[in-house]
Design an enzyme around this catalytic site. Structure first.
Site, PDB file in Angstrom:
ATOM      1  N   TRP A 160      36.138   1.283 -42.237  1.00 25.59           N
ATOM      2  CA  TRP A 160      35.937   1.027 -43.664  1.00 25.59           C
ATOM      3  C   TRP A 160      34.792   1.843 -44.255  1.00 25.59           C
ATOM      4  CZ3 TRP A 160      31.086  -0.364 -44.859  1.00 25.59           C
ATOM      5  CH2 TRP A 160      30.311  -0.971 -43.857  1.00 25.59           C
ATOM      6  N   PRO A 185      44.629   2.072 -42.485  1.00 19.18           N
ATOM      7  CA  PRO A 185      43.303   2.071 -43.110  1.00 19.18           C
ATOM      8  C   PRO A 185      42.619   0.725 -42.907  1.00 19.18           C
ATOM      9  CG  PRO A 185      44.987   1.774 -44.781  1.00 19.18           C
ATOM     10  CD  PRO A 185      45.710   1.971 -43.466  1.00 19.18           C
ATOM     11  N   ALA A 186      41.320   0.701 -43.119  1.00 19.69           N
ATOM     12  CA  ALA A 186      40.576  -0.539 -42.975  1.00 19.69           C
ATOM     13  C   ALA A 186      40.960  -1.520 -44.074  1.00 19.69           C
ATOM     14  CB  ALA A 186      39.075  -0.258 -43.025  1.00 19.69           C
ATOM     15  N   GLY A 242      35.718   2.802 -34.609  1.00 13.66           N
ATOM     16  CA  GLY A 242      35.316   1.427 -34.864  1.00 13.66           C
ATOM     17  C   GLY A 242      34.415   0.920 -33.757  1.00 13.66           C
ATOM     18  N   GLU A 264      36.110   6.904 -31.048  1.00 17.60           N
ATOM     19  CA  GLU A 264      34.751   7.088 -31.574  1.00 17.60           C
ATOM     20  C   GLU A 264      34.231   5.700 -31.869  1.00 17.60           C
ATOM     21  OE1 GLU A 264      31.791   6.921 -33.793  1.00 17.60           O
ATOM     22  OE2 GLU A 264      33.021   7.769 -35.393  1.00 17.60           O
ATOM     23  N   LEU A 265      33.302   5.225 -31.021  1.00 13.67           N
ATOM     24  CA  LEU A 265      32.938   3.816 -30.996  1.00 13.67           C
ATOM     25  C   LEU A 265      31.493   3.600 -31.451  1.00 13.67           C
ATOM     26  CD1 LEU A 265      34.800   3.003 -27.656  1.00 13.67           C
ATOM     27  CD2 LEU A 265      35.673   2.905 -30.005  1.00 13.67           C
ATOM     28  N   CYS A 298      27.950   4.719 -37.968  1.00 16.43           N
ATOM     29  CA  CYS A 298      27.831   4.725 -36.511  1.00 16.43           C
ATOM     30  C   CYS A 298      26.726   5.665 -36.045  1.00 16.43           C
ATOM     31  CB  CYS A 298      29.158   5.112 -35.878  1.00 16.43           C
ATOM     32  SG  CYS A 298      29.783   6.709 -36.428  1.00 16.43           S
ATOM     33  N   GLU A 395      23.481  -2.643 -32.244  1.00 19.40           N
ATOM     34  CA  GLU A 395      23.632  -1.831 -33.444  1.00 19.40           C
ATOM     35  C   GLU A 395      23.423  -2.713 -34.672  1.00 19.40           C
ATOM     36  OE1 GLU A 395      26.655   1.716 -34.831  1.00 19.40           O
ATOM     37  OE2 GLU A 395      27.514  -0.038 -33.847  1.00 19.40           O
ATOM     38  N   SER A 455      26.378  15.501 -38.706  1.00 22.21           N
ATOM     39  CA  SER A 455      27.821  15.633 -38.893  1.00 22.21           C
ATOM     40  C   SER A 455      28.176  16.954 -39.569  1.00 22.21           C
ATOM     41  CB  SER A 455      28.354  14.474 -39.740  1.00 22.21           C
ATOM     42  OG  SER A 455      28.064  13.234 -39.137  1.00 22.21           O
TER      43      SER A 455
END
Length: 489
Positions: A160, A185-186, A242, A264-265, A298, A395, A455
């Site tokens: 999201w 999608p979220a 997520g 990708e966590l 993240c 996190e 990024s």
């Protein structure tokens, strides 16, 4: 009340399911609400997909794959370039949608549009650059060819917090490689995904290409979509962004069909400030690394590990910088910090800060909920943090910066590595030798040196340990959607 989504934009936001090139309601007729987290107002009712819809979408993707895989790489590249230009042309409208459903300030939403569009442009350029191999076998007597072909229909599950960028960096390489896709999608932010998916659909249709290449199934129940798709042998690829807990469950569900997976966590990023750092620059980098999307990323810096000789200056500077941040609705001029995404997110941030304070931590700024509508938590700096508290061991996903100290480089590395996660780390130092040692020693997939953002569409994004498998972006991003085929001649 600020209107986050102008009516002229709202009129062009799809709220159905995109299956086989057509927007349609859910088979059940059900819908779910999408709310503005800065006001709690309902923006739209969105079609609530379930198992029959997911399987219809996979059928459309499978049927389109037979044709799409044969489309010339140049034609796929030109399609993606056209989508890049369409996203750029509609940038202000897309940014308004991102702010309305996700809450981030408009300046950040505009930056996400540019960032997400760059993935589409990058993979439009990579679509014609598949690597291969032709050589004589080392033993002689034969030749070796290695070709690359698309994996097949893919399930792409987006988070999201970056509904355009995270979707773009999955869809663009999948299509560039010749794969087709079902996108989930979220639930919290499906509108941006649908808006941009319509741009893809328009460009596919305009070129006479199969519109079933890209299908979108929003749903209030992710399991009702992922479960039947992961059990279907027609699906050949899963890409998920997520939490680590959900990622682990999806990996287990993918095992029976031996799916190609990209994960990708979660993260727990250390932000290291050494004794030779430019402290003023480190403070600026810390704000960038921590506060993008109110800390809900993240790659947000999660633990600020500062050399004991500069911790006083760094903490004072960071506290002042956080005090100057402006909290409010993302569509309001001058706002730099928006809301968190939902009430439970605010509750959790409040809990972990309170637990740290009870264990002896000191709040230097923030530490409360602003008195206003929406899901807000004040930008917060905390020091004297017990390393055993959740504030540093988990996190945060919120606008809180916990500061702790270290005495030397070895201790800093030990602290940085003291987590199951390894997505990104940040380091501020003037010592090039130290930079190279950190690159070797810190257990991370990415290292930002003297900068608070890492990024880039042209670089491999991803982590190690519990932070995931595979990479998105860069040349590696295309590899995730291609199988090598060895031919012995």
């Amino acid at each position: 009340m600020t209107v986050a989504l102008p009516p002229t934009v709202a009129a062009h936001v799809p709220t159905g399911l995109l299956i086989g090139g057509e927007w349609r309601p859910a088979a059940s007729g059900g819908t779910f609400e999408v709310r503005d987290p800065a006001t709690t107002d309902v923006l739209f009712d969105v079609a609530d997909g379930a198992e029959p819809d997911a399987l219809d979408a996979l059928t459309a993707a499978e049927e389109a794959f037979d044709e799409w895989r044969t489309v010339a790489p140049r034609e796929r590249a030109e399609l993606l370039r056209a989508v890049f230009e369409a996203i750029t042309a509609h940038g202000e409208d897309i940014a308004a949608v991102i702010t309305a459903e996700g809450g981030k300030p408009l300046a950040e939403s505009r930056a996400e549009v540019a960032y997400g569009a760059d993935y589409v442009r990058w993979f439009s350029e990579q679509a014609v650059r598949f690597d291969g191999l032709a050589r004589r076998a080392p033993a002689g007597g034969s030749h070796q060819l290695v070709l690359r072909r698309p994996v097949g229909p893919a399930l792409l599950i987006a988070p999201w917090n970056f509904p355009l960028a995270m979707m773009a960096r999955k869809i663009a390489p999948a299509l560039a490689a010749g794969c087709t896709a079902v996108v989930k999608p979220a639930q919290l932010t499906p509108l941006t995904t649908s808006f941009v998916a319509e741009l893809f659909r328009e460009q596919l249709a305009a070129r006479g290409l199969p519109t079933g290449v890209l299908n979108v199934v929003p749903s209030s129940s992710a399991r009702s979509i992922s479960g039947p798709l992961l059990a279907d042998p027609r699906l050949r690829k899963l890409s998920f962004t997520g939490s680590t807990e959900v990622g682990a469950a999806l990996l287990k569900a993918s095992a029976d069909q031996i799916l190609r997976t990209s994960m990708e966590l979660g993260g727990n990023a250390p932000f290291l400030v050494f004794e030779d750092a430019d402290v003023e620059a480190a403070v600026q980098g810390a704000v960038a690394a921590k506060m993008r999307n109110s800390g809900q990323t993240c790659v947000a810096a999660n633990r600020f590990l500062v050399h004991e000789s500069v911790v006083a200056d760094f903490t004072a500077g960071l506290t002042e910088a956080f005090r100057d941040l402006v909290v409010g609705h993302g569509a309001e001029p001058g706002v730099t910090v928006g809301p968190l995404i939902e009430p439970s997110a605010v509750d959790r941030v409040e809990q972990v800060v309170d637990e740290a304070v009870d264990a002896g931590a000191r709040v230097l700024v923030g530490g409360d909920r602003p008195r206003r509508p929406g899901y807000f938590y004040s930008p917060t700096v905390v020091d004297r943090v017990d390393p055993g508290t959740r504030l540093v061991s988990e996190e945060i996903f919120g606008p809180v910066a916990p500061v702790t100290t270290f005495a030397d480089e070895d201790e800093a590395v030990t602290m940085a590595n003291g987590t199951p996660f390894g997505l990104v780390a940040y380091a501020y130092t003037r010592d090039v030798g130290r930079v190279m040692r950190l690159a070797e020693r810190v257990e991370t997939g990415m290292l930002g040196v003297n900068r608070g953002m890492v990024s880039d569409a042209s670089a491999p994004f991803g982590g190690v340990k519990a932070s995931g498998l595979g990479r998105e972006g860069g040349e590696a991003g295309l590899d995730e959607y291609l199988d090598p085929v060895y031919v012995a001649l």
